[in-house]
Design a protein around this motif. Structure first.
Motif, PDB file in Angstrom:
ATOM      1  N   LYS A 193       0.905  -1.238   0.033  1.00 21.16           N
ATOM      2  CA  LYS A 193       0.150   0.139  -0.008  1.00 21.16           C
ATOM      3  C   LYS A 193       0.917   1.335   0.086  1.00 21.16           C
ATOM      4  O   LYS A 193       0.526   2.358  -0.655  1.00 21.16           O
ATOM      5  N   GLU A 194       2.008   1.246   0.889  1.00 19.97           N
ATOM      6  CA  GLU A 194       2.904   2.469   0.683  1.00 19.97           C
ATOM      7  C   GLU A 194       3.558   2.605  -0.697  1.00 19.97           C
ATOM      8  O   GLU A 194       3.818   3.694  -1.156  1.00 19.97           O
ATOM      9  N   ALA A 195       3.782   1.382  -1.124  1.00 17.18           N
ATOM     10  CA  ALA A 195       4.484   1.572  -2.471  1.00 17.18           C
ATOM     11  C   ALA A 195       3.551   2.027  -3.654  1.00 17.18           C
ATOM     12  O   ALA A 195       4.079   2.784  -4.315  1.00 17.18           O
ATOM     13  N   TRP A 196       2.272   1.645  -3.734  1.00 13.63           N
ATOM     14  CA  TRP A 196       1.178   2.067  -4.414  1.00 13.63           C
ATOM     15  C   TRP A 196       1.129   3.749  -4.127  1.00 13.63           C
ATOM     16  O   TRP A 196       0.881   4.554  -5.175  1.00 13.63           O
ATOM     17  N   ARG A 197       1.207   4.194  -2.828  1.00  8.07           N
ATOM     18  CA  ARG A 197       0.868   5.571  -2.657  1.00  8.07           C
ATOM     19  C   ARG A 197       2.227   6.439  -3.132  1.00  8.07           C
ATOM     20  O   ARG A 197       1.883   7.417  -3.620  1.00  8.07           O
ATOM     21  N   LEU A 198       3.461   5.819  -2.924  1.00 10.77           N
ATOM     22  CA  LEU A 198       4.391   6.678  -3.660  1.00 10.77           C
ATOM     23  C   LEU A 198       4.292   6.543  -5.005  1.00 10.77           C
ATOM     24  O   LEU A 198       4.846   7.787  -5.463  1.00 10.77           O
ATOM     25  N   LEU A 199       4.044   5.591  -5.698  1.00  6.44           N
ATOM     26  CA  LEU A 199       3.815   5.454  -7.139  1.00  6.44           C
ATOM     27  C   LEU A 199       2.980   6.672  -7.500  1.00  6.44           C
ATOM     28  O   LEU A 199       3.121   7.151  -8.616  1.00  6.44           O
ATOM     29  N   GLN A 200       1.798   6.873  -6.958  1.00  3.29           N
ATOM     30  CA  GLN A 200       0.649   7.486  -7.230  1.00  3.29           C
ATOM     31  C   GLN A 200       1.180   9.003  -7.063  1.00  3.29           C
ATOM     32  O   GLN A 200       0.977  10.049  -7.945  1.00  3.29           O
ATOM     33  N   LEU A 225      18.093  17.805 -11.400  1.00  2.83           N
ATOM     34  CA  LEU A 225      18.386  17.711 -12.655  1.00  2.83           C
ATOM     35  C   LEU A 225      17.433  17.190 -13.632  1.00  2.83           C
ATOM     36  O   LEU A 225      16.341  17.799 -13.887  1.00  2.83           O
ATOM     37  N   ASN A 226      17.477  16.000 -14.333  1.00  2.00           N
ATOM     38  CA  ASN A 226      16.339  15.810 -15.134  1.00  2.00           C
ATOM     39  C   ASN A 226      15.585  14.402 -14.685  1.00  2.00           C
ATOM     40  O   ASN A 226      14.840  13.796 -15.262  1.00  2.00           O
ATOM     41  N   TYR A 227      15.951  14.377 -13.269  1.00  6.80           N
ATOM     42  CA  TYR A 227      14.915  12.987 -12.671  1.00  6.80           C
ATOM     43  C   TYR A 227      13.651  13.414 -12.491  1.00  6.80           C
ATOM     44  O   TYR A 227      13.091  12.479 -12.050  1.00  6.80           O
ATOM     45  N   ASP A 228      13.254  14.551 -12.481  1.00 10.24           N
ATOM     46  CA  ASP A 228      11.779  15.151 -12.276  1.00 10.24           C
ATOM     47  C   ASP A 228      11.019  14.945 -13.705  1.00 10.24           C
ATOM     48  O   ASP A 228      10.049  15.484 -13.838  1.00 10.24           O
ATOM     49  N   GLN A 229      11.615  14.279 -14.663  1.00 12.06           N
ATOM     50  CA  GLN A 229      11.129  14.038 -16.080  1.00 12.06           C
ATOM     51  C   GLN A 229      10.707  12.744 -15.960  1.00 12.06           C
ATOM     52  O   GLN A 229      10.800  11.998 -15.301  1.00 12.06           O
ATOM     53  N   VAL A 230       9.875  12.562 -17.013  1.00 15.24           N
ATOM     54  CA  VAL A 230       8.996  11.004 -17.352  1.00 15.24           C
ATOM     55  C   VAL A 230      10.127  10.357 -18.317  1.00 15.24           C
ATOM     56  O   VAL A 230      10.318  10.875 -19.747  1.00 15.24           O
ATOM     57  N   PHE A 231      11.013   9.526 -18.001  1.00 13.08           N
ATOM     58  CA  PHE A 231      11.793   8.558 -18.816  1.00 13.08           C
ATOM     59  C   PHE A 231      11.053   7.636 -19.325  1.00 13.08           C
ATOM     60  O   PHE A 231      10.467   6.833 -18.732  1.00 13.08           O
ATOM     61  N   ILE A 232      11.098   7.233 -20.695  1.00 11.49           N
ATOM     62  CA  ILE A 232      10.486   6.108 -21.470  1.00 11.49           C
ATOM     63  C   ILE A 232      11.073   4.649 -20.838  1.00 11.49           C
ATOM     64  O   ILE A 232      10.149   4.030 -20.309  1.00 11.49           O
ATOM     65  N   ARG A 233      12.196   4.424 -20.560  1.00 14.52           N
ATOM     66  CA  ARG A 233      13.007   3.245 -20.064  1.00 14.52           C
ATOM     67  C   ARG A 233      12.402   3.209 -18.536  1.00 14.52           C
ATOM     68  O   ARG A 233      12.075   1.960 -18.107  1.00 14.52           O
ATOM     69  N   ASP A 234      12.334   4.162 -17.615  1.00 10.48           N
ATOM     70  CA  ASP A 234      12.117   4.152 -16.464  1.00 10.48           C
ATOM     71  C   ASP A 234      10.445   4.047 -16.220  1.00 10.48           C
ATOM     72  O   ASP A 234      10.052   3.385 -15.159  1.00 10.48           O
ATOM     73  N   PHE A 235       9.696   4.522 -16.944  1.00  6.15           N
ATOM     74  CA  PHE A 235       8.214   4.293 -16.786  1.00  6.15           C
ATOM     75  C   PHE A 235       7.629   2.802 -16.975  1.00  6.15           C
ATOM     76  O   PHE A 235       6.840   2.546 -16.596  1.00  6.15           O
ATOM     77  N   VAL A 236       8.584   1.981 -17.886  1.00  6.91           N
ATOM     78  CA  VAL A 236       8.180   0.622 -18.352  1.00  6.91           C
ATOM     79  C   VAL A 236       7.505  -0.169 -16.971  1.00  6.91           C
ATOM     80  O   VAL A 236       6.474  -0.715 -16.953  1.00  6.91           O
ATOM     81  N   PRO A 237       8.467  -0.490 -16.162  1.00  8.04           N
ATOM     82  CA  PRO A 237       7.858  -1.057 -14.757  1.00  8.04           C
ATOM     83  C   PRO A 237       6.773  -0.693 -14.086  1.00  8.04           C
ATOM     84  O   PRO A 237       5.948  -1.052 -13.723  1.00  8.04           O
ATOM     85  N   SER A 238       6.773   0.919 -14.125  1.00  8.30           N
ATOM     86  CA  SER A 238       5.340   1.301 -13.648  1.00  8.30           C
ATOM     87  C   SER A 238       4.352   1.143 -14.388  1.00  8.30           C
ATOM     88  O   SER A 238       3.186   0.769 -13.851  1.00  8.30           O
ATOM     89  N   ALA A 239       4.581   1.412 -15.520  1.00  6.84           N
ATOM     90  CA  ALA A 239       3.265   0.911 -16.626  1.00  6.84           C
ATOM     91  C   ALA A 239       2.925  -0.460 -16.474  1.00  6.84           C
ATOM     92  O   ALA A 239       1.704  -0.662 -16.536  1.00  6.84           O
ATOM     93  N   LEU A 240       3.850  -1.588 -16.291  1.00  2.00           N
ATOM     94  CA  LEU A 240       3.218  -2.864 -16.248  1.00  2.00           C
ATOM     95  C   LEU A 240       2.791  -2.862 -14.863  1.00  2.00           C
ATOM     96  O   LEU A 240       1.539  -3.892 -14.787  1.00  2.00           O
ATOM     97  N   ALA A 241       3.138  -2.219 -13.815  1.00  2.00           N
ATOM     98  CA  ALA A 241       2.349  -2.238 -12.478  1.00  2.00           C
ATOM     99  C   ALA A 241       0.770  -1.983 -12.637  1.00  2.00           C
ATOM    100  O   ALA A 241      -0.151  -2.319 -12.039  1.00  2.00           O
ATOM    101  N   PHE A 242       0.616  -0.775 -13.460  1.00  2.00           N
ATOM    102  CA  PHE A 242      -0.727  -0.074 -13.423  1.00  2.00           C
ATOM    103  C   PHE A 242      -1.389  -1.049 -14.412  1.00  2.00           C
ATOM    104  O   PHE A 242      -2.690  -1.302 -14.055  1.00  2.00           O
TER     105      PHE A 242
END
Length: 582
Positions: A193-200, A225-242
């Motif tokens: 639940k905490e993980a989902w809260r942080l992801l949201q 720096l650019n860590y506040d951006q949406v990266f394509i490769r970084d979003f993939v695991p989040s996308a699969l979770a969604f």
């Protein structure tokens, strides 16, 4: 042995062993499931249909399960796994029984699992009116910001809202509700639940619609720096979770918005790269207008702002893989059949398959063009890029619409040719085990002939001193890079894991990689999983190869650092869906 068709008309054989997590109070361990006979049945349909409502009719089939030095609890929840026959899902409806053994420190777990999953069909019925999907367009021309989303009322059958069905037979449907059956049905723990809260909290919105998650969300970081951006490769695991949770809207928005960014003009020092390049990342910015008004625009980065100014080769490959997974999980095949999406796939494939000076079927890239985006000596033909390239080729072959006059026939033919050549090249020349190392020690050099054994003129002195003591007798792996007179013997985790998932390696090679991970668990996993590569560059090698990079000091960041995000590739739910997506 018959082959399982995972990506369509494939000749790749599926390994009989798969990594599945064993949830523990302190750590998620893994087990390997292997059918004792290792026989696979052919499945010529790219659509996988399952029925999970008759678990009580489970039949008994023996399986052998080997644990990675971890013990399963007797109270283990029902675990959804996939077996080697016909892509069937096996559901274990009873607790595992654990028997300790001192052989190599393993714990053998015996269980009898099976299901009566049957009635496959090649008929796919999306029940979606294309006009009911969100239409995305750019106002006043193609390359003008901002990108605007126009929402249209959806009917009750739209994918992601109600039921998207894969037809099993006349009276049974597998839709969104039944996707819940593929996942383990249990209550979320407090940690989850905490993980989902942080992801949201990391979700980024554009025009009041979710379009991705930031790479890192640290409120205390004043200079992200650019860590506040949406990266394509970084979003993939989040996308699969969604997607696994049934929240497909954010993934669909992400795919369409990044597709629109693909067509933008990209210029670095008066030079524009080829068409089809996907951005590494993008950021939502507020642009001031008249009367104290603001509008949201998407600001992509194609490498012109990145450290080192390197184009992201892997972004387009990840985009194709995610598009395929989205369609298989949600049933929204109408998205991949859209004209603009088909064009995007073709642009990426044409860019990757463009003729050049290279003599190898592998993809030639510069240093820092993938997940390891800093100088780490991976320029040339790094394994990570080749594994993603192979996966993207197979996904593209399944998604491309072939029709008369579409121009896709030649592209599909080129994809098939490259798949065959690439798989042979990686399996034959990237593979190392004790037998291959002994062969390299006996290589003759300076061979000038078409039938030379040492085709890349590799000098035996290149074999590092640590390798012979490190590689197990029953294990092996794919090396990190191969070029003329150079073999990079480092173990790169992402490339080897994706070689298993995509069947780039042979079944025997895949099993050997898992054996190596098991044998070298303390080196690769340890207390903070998972090492991005092994071993780290130290001393003079670090100074020369990284250029004395202070962020990539030994056992830090890209230089042998721990990346827990790599665990998603060996997570049972994710791996199950990825295999089904192929």
């Amino acid at each position: 042995m018959n082959s399982i068709n995972l990506l369509g008309n494939s000749t790749m054989k599926l390994s009989g062993r798969f990594l599945i997590p064993c949830r523990n109070a302190s750590f998620s361990a893994f087990i390997v499931i292997k059918h004792p006979n290792h026989h696979c049945l052919s499945n010529k349909s790219s659509t996988f249909c399952f029925k999970f409502d008759q678990i009580n009719q489970i039949q008994a089939h023996p399986y052998k399960i080997s644990g990675f030095q971890r013990i399963l609890k007797d109270t283990q929840k029902p675990l959804c796994v996939f077996g080697p026959s016909c892509g069937q899902i096996r559901v274990n409806s009873r607790p595992f029984s654990v028997v300790s053994t001192k052989s190599r420190g393993l714990y053998l777990v015996a269980s009898r699992v099976a299901s009566n999953v049957s009635s496959f069909s090649t008929s796919v019925e999306t029940r979606v009116n294309d006009g009911n999907f969100e239409r995305i367009y750019v106002q006043n021309g193609l390359n003008v910001k901002p990108l605007v989303v126009e929402r249209i009322d959806k009917d009750e059958n739209i994918v992601g809202q109600e039921e998207s069905c894969v037809e099993v037979n006349d009276d049974e449907k597998v839709g969104k509700d039944n996707l819940e059956g593929v996942r383990t049905k249990r209550e979320e723990t407090e940690i989850e639940k905490e993980a989902w809260r942080l992801l949201q909290e990391a979700v980024v919105t554009y025009c009041e619609s979710p379009i991705g998650t930031v790479a890192a969300n640290d409120p205390g970081d004043k200079q992200p720096l650019n860590y506040d951006q949406v990266f394509i490769r970084d979003f993939v695991p989040s996308a699969l979770a969604f997607l696994l949770k049934g929240e497909g809207e954010i993934v669909r928005n992400f795919l369409l918005h990044t597709l629109q960014l693909q067509s933008w003009e990209k210029t670095v020092d008066c030079y524009s790269p080829g068409q089809g390049l996907m951005p590494a990342s993008f950021k939502v910015r507020n642009v001031p207008l008249e009367s104290n008004k603001f509008e949201e625009v998407l600001d992509p980065d194609f490498g012109e702002s990145a450290i080192g100014r390197v184009a992201p080769v892997d972004s387009g490959l990840w985009w194709i893989i995610l598009l395929r997974a989205y369609g298989k999980i949600t049933g929204d095949y109408a998205l991949q059949e859209r004209v603009d999406v088909q064009t995007g796939i073709k642009l990426i494939m044409n860019l990757c398959l463009a003729d050049g000076f290279d003599m190898f079927p592998s993809l030639l890239v510069t240093d820092g063009s993938c997940m390891i985006d800093r100088r780490m000596g991976i320029h040339g033909h790094p394994l990570e890029i080749q594994a993603l390239f192979y996966t993207a080729l197979r996904c593209s072959r399944e998604m491309l619409t072939v029709s008369d006059g579409s121009g896709s026939n030649n592209l599909v033919r080129a994809i098939n040719n490259r798949l065959s050549a690439l798989s042979f090249h990686i399996r034959e020349y990237y593979w190392v085990d004790m037998k291959k190392i002994n062969e390299i020690y006996r290589y003759k050099t300076e061979e000038y002939s078409t039938d030379a054994t040492n085709k890349f003129n590799i000098y035996p002195e290149q074999i590092p001193s640590w390798l012979m003591d490190w590689i197990p007798e029953e294990g092996g792996y794919l090396i990190g890079n191969l070029q003329p007179a150079h073999m990079d013997f480092r173990f790169f985790t992402l490339g080897n894991l994706w070689s298993i998932v995509s069947s780039l390696g042979t079944p025997k090679q895949n099993e050997s990689i898992l054996n190596l991970i098991e044998a070298k668990w303390d080196d690769l996993v340890g207390h903070m999983p998972l090492k991005i590569c092994y071993p780290a560059l130290e001393s003079e090698d670090w100074r020369i190869i990284t250029g004395s990079d202070p962020k990539n000091t030994p056992w830090s960041y890209h230089n042998g650092g721990s990346w827990p995000t790599l665990l998603w590739q060996v997570s049972s739910d994710i791996v199950t869906y990825i295999v089904l997506a192929f």
